[in-house]
Design a protein around this motif. Structure first.
Motif, PDB file in Angstrom:
ATOM      1  N   ARG A  46      22.118  63.570  52.365  1.00 46.26           N
ATOM      2  CA  ARG A  46      21.257  62.570  51.728  1.00 46.26           C
ATOM      3  C   ARG A  46      19.833  62.646  52.246  1.00 46.26           C
ATOM      4  O   ARG A  46      18.882  62.490  51.478  1.00 46.26           O
ATOM      5  N   LYS A  47      19.672  62.898  53.525  1.00 46.45           N
ATOM      6  CA  LYS A  47      18.350  62.898  54.138  1.00 46.45           C
ATOM      7  C   LYS A  47      17.583  64.197  53.913  1.00 46.45           C
ATOM      8  O   LYS A  47      16.380  64.190  53.678  1.00 46.45           O
ATOM      9  N   HIS A  48      18.284  65.336  53.959  1.00 48.21           N
ATOM     10  CA  HIS A  48      17.601  66.635  53.936  1.00 48.21           C
ATOM     11  C   HIS A  48      17.871  67.478  52.691  1.00 48.21           C
ATOM     12  O   HIS A  48      17.166  68.462  52.475  1.00 48.21           O
ATOM     13  N   THR A  49      18.888  67.180  51.917  1.00 45.63           N
ATOM     14  CA  THR A  49      19.275  67.957  50.742  1.00 45.63           C
ATOM     15  C   THR A  49      19.233  69.461  51.025  1.00 45.63           C
ATOM     16  O   THR A  49      18.372  70.181  50.528  1.00 45.63           O
ATOM     17  N   PRO A  50      20.164  69.947  51.842  1.00 46.99           N
ATOM     18  CA  PRO A  50      20.164  71.372  52.166  1.00 46.99           C
ATOM     19  C   PRO A  50      20.439  72.240  50.937  1.00 46.99           C
ATOM     20  O   PRO A  50      21.024  71.780  49.954  1.00 46.99           O
ATOM     21  N   ASP A  51      19.996  73.477  51.016  1.00 46.11           N
ATOM     22  CA  ASP A  51      20.260  74.438  49.942  1.00 46.11           C
ATOM     23  C   ASP A  51      21.699  74.928  50.006  1.00 46.11           C
ATOM     24  O   ASP A  51      22.306  75.229  48.980  1.00 46.11           O
ATOM     25  N   TYR A  52      22.211  75.043  51.232  1.00 50.23           N
ATOM     26  CA  TYR A  52      23.564  75.542  51.468  1.00 50.23           C
ATOM     27  C   TYR A  52      24.351  74.588  52.345  1.00 50.23           C
ATOM     28  O   TYR A  52      23.823  74.023  53.290  1.00 50.23           O
ATOM     29  N   LEU A  53      25.630  74.482  52.026  1.00 54.76           N
ATOM     30  CA  LEU A  53      26.584  73.740  52.841  1.00 54.76           C
ATOM     31  C   LEU A  53      27.666  74.727  53.243  1.00 54.76           C
ATOM     32  O   LEU A  53      28.361  75.279  52.391  1.00 54.76           O
ATOM     33  N   LEU A  54      27.762  75.020  54.540  1.00 50.69           N
ATOM     34  CA  LEU A  54      28.806  75.891  55.069  1.00 50.69           C
ATOM     35  C   LEU A  54      29.839  74.977  55.700  1.00 50.69           C
ATOM     36  O   LEU A  54      29.582  74.343  56.728  1.00 50.69           O
ATOM     37  N   LEU A  55      30.988  74.881  55.074  1.00 50.28           N
ATOM     38  CA  LEU A  55      31.929  73.800  55.316  1.00 50.28           C
ATOM     39  C   LEU A  55      33.304  74.309  55.703  1.00 50.28           C
ATOM     40  O   LEU A  55      33.849  75.193  55.044  1.00 50.28           O
ATOM     41  N   ASP A  56      33.861  73.725  56.761  1.00 50.44           N
ATOM     42  CA  ASP A  56      35.254  73.979  57.105  1.00 50.44           C
ATOM     43  C   ASP A  56      36.112  72.939  56.400  1.00 50.44           C
ATOM     44  O   ASP A  56      35.734  71.765  56.299  1.00 50.44           O
ATOM     45  N   VAL A  57      37.245  73.368  55.903  1.00 48.74           N
ATOM     46  CA  VAL A  57      38.176  72.447  55.248  1.00 48.74           C
ATOM     47  C   VAL A  57      38.838  71.551  56.280  1.00 48.74           C
ATOM     48  O   VAL A  57      39.014  70.357  56.077  1.00 48.74           O
ATOM     49  N   SER A  58      39.201  72.130  57.423  1.00 48.19           N
ATOM     50  CA  SER A  58      39.965  71.406  58.446  1.00 48.19           C
ATOM     51  C   SER A  58      39.033  70.793  59.485  1.00 48.19           C
ATOM     52  O   SER A  58      38.577  71.461  60.397  1.00 48.19           O
ATOM     53  N   LEU A  59      38.777  69.509  59.311  1.00 44.84           N
ATOM     54  CA  LEU A  59      38.010  68.750  60.290  1.00 44.84           C
ATOM     55  C   LEU A  59      38.982  67.807  60.997  1.00 44.84           C
ATOM     56  O   LEU A  59      40.098  67.584  60.524  1.00 44.84           O
ATOM     57  N   VAL A  60      38.576  67.254  62.113  1.00 41.70           N
ATOM     58  CA  VAL A  60      39.460  66.357  62.854  1.00 41.70           C
ATOM     59  C   VAL A  60      39.727  65.102  62.009  1.00 41.70           C
ATOM     60  O   VAL A  60      38.795  64.372  61.657  1.00 41.70           O
ATOM     61  N   HIS A  61      40.968  64.891  61.648  1.00 43.46           N
ATOM     62  CA  HIS A  61      41.421  63.728  60.857  1.00 43.46           C
ATOM     63  C   HIS A  61      40.783  63.657  59.473  1.00 43.46           C
ATOM     64  O   HIS A  61      40.804  62.591  58.843  1.00 43.46           O
ATOM     65  N   GLU A  62      40.202  64.750  58.981  1.00 42.32           N
ATOM     66  CA  GLU A  62      39.542  64.735  57.669  1.00 42.32           C
ATOM     67  C   GLU A  62      39.705  66.089  56.995  1.00 42.32           C
ATOM     68  O   GLU A  62      39.891  67.102  57.650  1.00 42.32           O
ATOM     69  N   ASN A  63      39.558  66.082  55.686  1.00 39.80           N
ATOM     70  CA  ASN A  63      39.464  67.320  54.931  1.00 39.80           C
ATOM     71  C   ASN A  63      38.002  67.475  54.534  1.00 39.80           C
ATOM     72  O   ASN A  63      37.414  66.571  53.938  1.00 39.80           O
ATOM     73  N   GLY A  64      37.410  68.598  54.868  1.00 42.29           N
ATOM     74  CA  GLY A  64      36.005  68.829  54.563  1.00 42.29           C
ATOM     75  C   GLY A  64      35.690  68.719  53.080  1.00 42.29           C
ATOM     76  O   GLY A  64      34.564  68.398  52.699  1.00 42.29           O
ATOM     77  N   LEU A  65      36.678  68.952  52.238  1.00 45.18           N
ATOM     78  CA  LEU A  65      36.445  68.859  50.793  1.00 45.18           C
ATOM     79  C   LEU A  65      36.169  67.431  50.349  1.00 45.18           C
ATOM     80  O   LEU A  65      35.601  67.217  49.273  1.00 45.18           O
ATOM     81  N   ASP A  66      36.530  66.448  51.182  1.00 44.54           N
ATOM     82  CA  ASP A  66      36.181  65.059  50.877  1.00 44.54           C
ATOM     83  C   ASP A  66      34.664  64.881  50.843  1.00 44.54           C
ATOM     84  O   ASP A  66      34.145  64.047  50.102  1.00 44.54           O
ATOM     85  N   LEU A  67      33.957  65.673  51.636  1.00 49.91           N
ATOM     86  CA  LEU A  67      32.493  65.631  51.615  1.00 49.91           C
ATOM     87  C   LEU A  67      31.970  66.045  50.248  1.00 49.91           C
ATOM     88  O   LEU A  67      31.065  65.411  49.695  1.00 49.91           O
ATOM     89  N   VAL A  68      32.540  67.088  49.686  1.00 46.87           N
ATOM     90  CA  VAL A  68      32.108  67.556  48.364  1.00 46.87           C
ATOM     91  C   VAL A  68      32.377  66.483  47.319  1.00 46.87           C
ATOM     92  O   VAL A  68      31.538  66.230  46.441  1.00 46.87           O
ATOM     93  N   ASP A  69      33.522  65.806  47.409  1.00 52.19           N
ATOM     94  CA  ASP A  69      33.812  64.701  46.490  1.00 52.19           C
ATOM     95  C   ASP A  69      32.733  63.621  46.590  1.00 52.19           C
ATOM     96  O   ASP A  69      32.223  63.147  45.574  1.00 52.19           O
ATOM     97  N   ARG A  70      32.383  63.238  47.816  1.00 53.89           N
ATOM     98  CA  ARG A  70      31.347  62.199  48.011  1.00 53.89           C
ATOM     99  C   ARG A  70      30.008  62.660  47.455  1.00 53.89           C
ATOM    100  O   ARG A  70      29.280  61.878  46.844  1.00 53.89           O
TER     101      ARG A  70
END
Length: 123
Positions: A46-70
């Protein structure tokens, strides 16, 4: 090195891996942000609007793909997502495709493979 200063966000629970990946990106001329969970990563987006997001699916107690949904819920579709993970199952791969994510790499990722992936997505 790329001609323009692009921004990348690395999201991974592993701090050493995040730093290594960030270092590779900085060497390629990127401005890099690092987050280790979905909440912090969303705030960086939200603050920086990066050009690229390099994302791990397996985060602690979370699925990184939830970020993409948000991100999609608030209209952030322009960020190029590259999933870099050590363990994605078939359900994750199906979810990636449904979210429009085509770029999937498995750890460990070599700097050359990452450069090739970033270069091909710029074309």
């Amino acid at each position: 090195m790329f001609d323009t200063l692009l921004q990348a966000l690395v999201v991974d629970y592993d701090r050493a891996w995040s730093d290594e990946l960030a270092s590779c990106l900085v060497d390629e001329g990127f401005a890099v942000h690092i987050a280790h969970n979905v909440k912090d990563a969303f705030e960086v987006c939200r603050k920086h609007t990066p050009d690229y997001l390099l994302l791990d699916v397996s985060l602690v107690h979370e699925n990184g793909l939830d970020l993409v949904d948000r991100m999609h819920e608030v209209g952030m579709f322009a960020i190029q997502v590259i999933v870099i993970t050590g363990n994605a199952d078939l359900a994750d791969v199906v979810r990636l495709r449904r979210q429009g994510i085509e770029d999937l790499m498995f750890k460990p990722v070599s700097p050359d493979a990452l450069k090739e992936k970033l270069g091909s997505s710029l074309r």
